[in-house]
Motif scaffolding. Structure first.
Motif, short mmCIF file in Angstrom:
data_model
loop_
_atom_site.label_atom_id
_atom_site.label_comp_id
_atom_site.label_asym_id
_atom_site.label_seq_id
_atom_site.Cartn_x
_atom_site.Cartn_y
_atom_site.Cartn_z
N GLU A 51 0.35 -1.26 0.23
CA GLU A 51 0.34 -0.57 0.25
C GLU A 51 0.77 1.12 -0.23
O GLU A 51 1.90 1.40 0.76
CB GLU A 51 -1.03 0.16 1.48
CG GLU A 51 -2.10 1.00 1.20
CD GLU A 51 -2.69 0.49 3.15
OE1 GLU A 51 -3.26 -0.49 2.63
OE2 GLU A 51 -2.31 1.30 3.15
N VAL A 52 0.97 2.39 -0.66
CA VAL A 52 1.08 3.57 -0.85
C VAL A 52 0.53 4.32 -0.26
O VAL A 52 -0.60 4.89 -0.31
CB VAL A 52 2.32 4.05 -2.25
CG1 VAL A 52 2.49 4.85 -2.26
CG2 VAL A 52 2.39 2.23 -2.79
N ARG A 53 1.15 5.15 0.63
CA ARG A 53 0.79 6.53 1.35
C ARG A 53 1.22 7.83 0.93
O ARG A 53 2.39 7.98 0.75
CB ARG A 53 0.07 6.47 2.54
CG ARG A 53 -0.36 5.54 3.32
CD ARG A 53 0.35 4.69 5.04
NE ARG A 53 -0.66 3.57 5.57
CZ ARG A 53 -0.68 3.32 6.47
NH1 ARG A 53 -0.60 3.32 7.32
NH2 ARG A 53 -1.41 1.89 6.21
N LEU A 54 0.69 8.48 1.35
CA LEU A 54 1.79 10.10 1.45
C LEU A 54 0.26 10.96 2.21
O LEU A 54 -0.90 10.77 2.08
CB LEU A 54 1.44 10.90 -0.56
CG LEU A 54 0.17 10.77 -1.24
CD1 LEU A 54 -0.41 11.53 -1.18
CD2 LEU A 54 0.65 10.13 -2.32
N ARG A 55 0.93 11.72 2.02
CA ARG A 55 -0.42 13.09 2.48
C ARG A 55 -0.55 14.58 1.70
O ARG A 55 1.12 15.00 1.47
CB ARG A 55 0.42 14.01 4.13
CG ARG A 55 0.63 12.75 5.09
CD ARG A 55 0.39 13.47 6.41
NE ARG A 55 0.14 11.92 7.00
CZ ARG A 55 -0.16 11.14 7.56
NH1 ARG A 55 0.40 10.17 6.96
NH2 ARG A 55 -0.92 9.65 8.71
N VAL A 56 -1.15 15.17 1.58
CA VAL A 56 -0.96 16.51 1.26
C VAL A 56 -1.75 17.21 1.60
O VAL A 56 -2.75 16.77 2.48
CB VAL A 56 -2.33 15.73 -0.44
CG1 VAL A 56 -3.86 15.57 -0.20
CG2 VAL A 56 -1.99 17.17 -1.09
#
Length: 162
Positions: free
Chosen positions: A114-119
């Motif tokens: 799973e790939v996560r990021l914050r925007v």
């Protein structure tokens, strides 16, 4: 434009530093990065080398013929997921497909995790871009340490079946 997408190394510290300082001085920096420009200016060569070498975070560079960097994305892998950080393209390279290629390299390197990021919630352009790649909000929200009236929210790309 022809871009070479590759992992950075310790020897890339100058290009990494140049692009990171450009990112931190960009008008969108306050809604994209939490590191102040003035603090980054104080980093030593050893720290820039460490960052470029990818200790903890692997950096993928979009390199132009001649070696200048047009964009970059960082990604770190945990046991079950990967976190994308530090996505930046020079303004003249936005809209060229480079961002998608860099994110593709980061997603591939995640190895099916799973790939996560914050925007930042005020960075609608970035949110639209990540949504176009299949990222979806998780409902997790963080406060901006510099301005509590704004925040960042987490997005996730879950691996498909197979």
């Amino acid at each position: 434009m022809v871009y070479t997408i590759r992992r950075s190394s310790r020897e890339d510290w100058r290009e990494f530093r140049t692009l990171r300082l450009a990112a931190l001085s960009d008008p969108v920096a306050p809604v994209a990065f939490f590191e102040p420009y003035e603090e980054a200016l104080q980093l030593t060569r050893v720290e820039w080398e460490r960052r470029a070498a990818g200790r903890g975070t692997v950096v993928f560079a979009g390199e132009l013929d001649g070696g200048a960097w047009a964009g970059m994305v960082g990604v770190c892998r945990e046991e079950r997921w990967a976190q994308v950080v530090g996505v930046y393209l020079l303004p003249e390279h936005r809209g060229t497909g480079l961002a998608a290629r860099l994110m593709g390299a980061a997603i591939d390197w995640a190895g099916g995790r799973e790939v996560r990021l914050r925007v930042h919630e005020a960075n609608a352009r970035a949110a639209r871009f990540y949504t176009s790649l299949g990222f979806r909000p998780t409902g997790v929200r963080d406060s901006d340490p510099d301005d509590l009236s704004f925040g960042a929210y987490e997005m996730v790309l879950r691996p498909g079946p197979g």
